[in-house]
Write an enzyme that holds these catalytic residues in place. Sequence first.
Site, PDB file in Angstrom:
ATOM      1  CE  LYS A  78      69.349  22.061 102.522  1.00 15.55           C
ATOM      2  NZ  LYS A  78      68.238  21.579 103.383  1.00 15.55           N
ATOM      3  CB  SER A 152      65.853  20.856 100.413  1.00 17.70           C
ATOM      4  OG  SER A 152      66.076  21.211 101.776  1.00 17.70           O
ATOM      5  CB  SER A 176      65.167  19.225 104.140  1.00 12.60           C
ATOM      6  OG  SER A 176      64.063  19.789 103.479  1.00 12.60           O
TER       7      SER A 176
END
Length: 447
Positions: A78, A152, A176
């Site tokens: 990420k 996210s 997330s």
Amino acid sequence: MTTWAGRTAAEISAAVREKRVTPREVVAEHLARIERLDGRVGAFRTVRAEAALAEADEVAARGDFAELPLAGVPVAVKDNLAVRGESRRIGSAATPDTPAPQDHVTVARLRAAGAVVVGLTNVPELCVFGTTDGVLGIARNPWDPTRSAGGSSGGSAAAVAAGMVPIALGNDGMGSLRIPAANCGLVTIKPGQGVVPTGDGDSTWFGMSENGPLATTVEDARLMFSVLAGTESGPASAPGVLRVAVSLRSPLAGVTISRPYAAAARDAAGLLMRAGHQVRRADPPYPLSLATTSLAHWTAGTAADARPLDPRLLTRRTRVHARLGRPFLRTVSSGASREQLRRRLEPFFTEHDVLLTPALARRSPKAGPWHERGWLSNVLANTNYSPLTPAWNLTGWPAMSVPCGTLPSGAPCAVQLVGRPGTELRLLDLARQLEERNPWQRTAPMD
């Protein structure tokens, strides 16, 4: 010819250690799949093709090659976690495009275990929202590309669901990991506070955000979790007879759970009952103040992250979110409201070992440039489909998303498992029982 894209991390690692395939061959095949599919998915902000192949050769030359639990396994990271030699943009034009001098501690642990970082994945700006879109890209759900992958950690989830990597690294501050995992049919676990390192100086949204794995199987999630936590993986085991509470109630007043997600939770409850667990309906005593507490922490975390950045380079929704959070910075940093919530919910977890809920209230919003829309429309869209995750970031307790059933569209559905502190392995063992009784397709049919 054996195809390695779409295989699990455990399968790949075993084959590499047994010299049935080289790390370079595995990585090259996954890079080719990324090149073929990512134009439709939007999982990656940047792909490290040359660097990844060189690092695959370095893995093959290591003296401890035969002992590496993730030998030659491609992994996506990420884009809010530092990868040595790559910029860390966090989905924003306001962040510097300069290479990181060293790996984040979780990335370093994955590399030490033999994994090869093939790229950094798209996130919403500053990882604020539950849809992954922004000036650097839009991540779509491989099962239904008209829908957002979630956020996210949406880019990481989309990369795994499309078979572009077998596992990916993400983090979870308000859901997330669990939100995109539920959208994309993956297994994830948000560890309890302090189990996986967060990294010195990195944003943790006042201790709410935890790093964790995204995987297609419980075995891979457990394997990656053990590497991140710095513990021995050990064999999976039966969790014993557990007292499982099933709740179909939304923690947020006014938000309802749609029929497919309620049905998935009922189905999972039936599977666990047939596995021998004591299962009954019971709702946690969520306080009416949970919505305001969640909003205060959510906006304050963004306010803290936005402070060193040029606000003129942030999107409007992010600027509004950060501005609303500034008045809450002092009260949120005290931790008093989080401790109050823990005290309220602890008695529930003395009566029950595990809480089972739907993972989401409904499917994700349509994929698109949500970053160009107003703040309120973003907040309402996020809240209406993902009200079930934030409470467990506020408490700091472990929580999982596990596939269970399908939506009318054919995309995956999912449930959430929550436990008291220190029960990560118990939750993983319980998830394995669900997997055994309700096996799910590993990746989306994109070819």
